[in-house]
Every structure is written in C-alpha cells, then in structure tokens.
Design a protein around this motif. Structure first.
Motif, mmCIF file in Angstrom:
data_model
loop_
_atom_site.group_PDB
_atom_site.id
_atom_site.type_symbol
_atom_site.label_atom_id
_atom_site.label_comp_id
_atom_site.label_asym_id
_atom_site.label_seq_id
_atom_site.Cartn_x
_atom_site.Cartn_y
_atom_site.Cartn_z
ATOM 1 N N ALA A 36 0.824 -1.217 0.000
ATOM 2 C CA ALA A 36 0.000 0.000 0.000
ATOM 3 C C ALA A 36 0.852 1.260 0.000
ATOM 4 C CB ALA A 36 -0.928 0.000 1.205
ATOM 5 N N TYR A 37 2.134 1.128 0.367
ATOM 6 C CA TYR A 37 3.010 2.302 0.462
ATOM 7 C C TYR A 37 3.696 2.618 -0.865
ATOM 8 C CZ TYR A 37 2.289 2.001 5.477
ATOM 9 O OH TYR A 37 1.719 1.974 6.739
ATOM 10 N N ASP A 38 3.318 1.899 -1.923
ATOM 11 C CA ASP A 38 3.799 2.208 -3.272
ATOM 12 C C ASP A 38 5.307 2.062 -3.423
ATOM 13 O OD1 ASP A 38 2.636 2.617 -5.716
ATOM 14 O OD2 ASP A 38 2.749 4.800 -5.654
ATOM 15 N N GLY A 39 5.901 1.225 -2.599
ATOM 16 C CA GLY A 39 7.315 0.915 -2.761
ATOM 17 C C GLY A 39 8.284 1.852 -2.082
ATOM 18 N N ASP A 40 7.800 2.854 -1.358
ATOM 19 C CA ASP A 40 8.703 3.831 -0.743
ATOM 20 C C ASP A 40 8.136 4.301 0.598
ATOM 21 O OD1 ASP A 40 10.241 6.118 -0.025
ATOM 22 O OD2 ASP A 40 10.729 6.471 -2.126
#
Length: 287
Positions: A36-40
């Motif tokens: 959910a944190y988009d990879g970062d």
C-alpha cells in the motif's frame, strides 16, 4: 465501496515490528500490507523514532520492491511512436528517468527527488555556466573530482540511478554524461552527448573550437586523433554515431537496454524481464 488502505505512520511502525518474524504467513502478510506504500516508506520512516539495522533495511527494501516494480509499470507512459516520438523531448526523457530512479531507489533511505537534485545542482553552477560556459561546467563537475567514475562495477544498476549519482555516488561513463547533459540543458548551454559502446563523450564549443570531453576520465579532452584511433575497429554504423548528437529517445533506449543486461548477468530475472517489457514500448522487437 472499498476502504482505502491504511498507510499511516502508526501502521508502518506496527509492520516494522514484525520484520524479524520470518514465519511464511506473517512475512506474506507484512509484504502485502507494505504494498500500500507504493514501494517507498523513506519519508514516513524518517519521521518515526525507529532505528533499523542494515539487515532490516535490506529486508524492508526487498519487501517493498514488488510495489516499486508495479509503480514503474504504472508511470511508464511512452508515446505510441516509442523512442522516435521522444526524439528531442528532454522533459519526457527526464520524467521517465525519474520513474526509473524511483524504482532503483531502495525505498528506505531519504534522498531528494531527481528533479529537485538536478535543479539544485544547476542553481549552484549557474554563475560558472554563465561566465565560463560548458567548459566551466566540465571543470566543476568532473575535473574537480566532484563526480567520479565507477570503474570497478561499470554495469552496476545504481550507475543508471541519477538520483543516486547526484547524491554523491560514482557512476559509469554514461551516467556521468547524463548528469552533464541535464545540468547544461537546465542552464541553456549547448552540450551534446556522443554515445559509443562502453563509453560516452560530451561535445561543446569553447572559444570557437569544438571540444570533446570524457566525463568518466575526470572530464579530460579527447582530440580528433584520439577519437579516430578509439573507434577505428567499430562497425561503420557505430562510427557514424560520432557525427551527430544522441537524441533523448536514443539515450533512453540505452539506459533501459543496459539495465536489462545488468539485471540479466546478475540473475535477477524478474527485473531483467521488466526492463525488456519497457524496452518493447520504445523499439520494435528484436532489440
């Protein structure tokens, strides 16, 4: 209506406490939640009073990687004409490099976005560029030793992550040349890139003379005789590349091709296949 995923700092703190639980169900659950944190999570992590050791940072980055891959696929928007349509569009070239940079980033450590880092560097060198032109930029960037070549690992993926390079890390000939081109472009100073196999040169005018420099060799000047000797064994089509500047579209293809090769030789099949997928949007197969 589907509820929005929880991406709060509190939720992240809870997930980080579960990092050392290596049971498959927990590991899978944590990785799914991290998507959910988009990879970062670098900005959120910077605000938390949690110190992760190097093994934990590496594990967290690895668990964030699938989301970074998907983010890159989502952001990779190329005109229908592929690399030919990018042509001289430096803004689109930079936007696609920014997406690649975000994908190559570990998603854990804080650093400036690519565009901001280039803006700051160009602002810092603006007076030098105004007074001394491209030759002054060459001295400030490379002759000074500020940006160094990575001769030990010339195919390391980080060499193509310009955000990583602008943070002060070494790069290969191509990565250093791209820094020169983007800074010069921001300052409206004419610098051309000359793309050669395993090399990259920059060409500009200084006091009425055409100058070729080699960023990877501390910005040294290359004479026409040196260049002729270097390329004498290249096929005719490669030698012809010296006569004209590489376009942003061609440079973009080279970045993706070299990343595909880099991941492939390291046995990172999923990342290599992702680069081949992106390459297919730029040029017709076979590549």
């Amino acid at each position: 209506m589907t509820a929005a995923p929880d991406t709060s700092p509190e939720r992240l703190a809870l997930l980080l406490r579960l990092l050392d639980d290596d049971s498959p169900p927990v590991r899978a659950s944590v990785e799914a939640a991290l998507s959910a944190y988009d990879g970062d999570v670098s900005e959120l992590l910077g605000g938390l009073q949690i110190v992760l050791g190097e093994p934990e940072q590496e594990l967290l980055s690895l668990m964030l990687l699938p989301a970074r891959r998907e983010r890159l696929r989502r952001e990779w928007v190329v005109p229908a004409g592929g690399a030919g349509a990018v042509l001289d569009d430096w803004d689109q070239f930079e936007a696609l490099l920014r997406s690649l940079s975000d994908y190559l980033h570990d998603g854990v450590t804080l650093r400036q976005p690519l565009g901001d880092a280039l803006d700051l560097l160009a602002e810092e060198l603006e007076d030098i560029g105004t007074q001394e032109g491209a030759a002054g930029l060459n001295r400030a960037l490379f002759e000074s030793g500020r940006f160094k070549a990575n001769f030990r690992e010339e195919d390391e993926p980080d060499n193509y992550d310009l955000g990583h390079v602008l943070a002060g890390n070494p790069s290969n000939a191509f990565g250093l040349g791209l820094v020169f081109l983007f800074v010069a472009h921001r300052l409206d100073i004419d610098v051309e890139g000359v793309s050669l196999p395993q090399s990259f040169l920059c060409r500009f005018h200084d006091e009425g003379q055409v100058v070729l420099t080699e960023p990877a060799m501390k910005g040294r000047t290359i004479t026409s005789e040196d260049l002729a000797h270097r390329i004498r064994r290249y096929p005719r089509e490669v030698r012809a590349m010296v006569a004209r500047p590489a376009t942003p579209g061609e440079l973009l293809v080279r970045v993706v091709e070299e990343l595909a090769t880099s991941w492939s030789v390291r046995g990172e099949t999923e990342d290599a296949e992702l680069m081949e997928e992106l390459l297919a949007t730029l040029v017709k197969a076979p590549f």
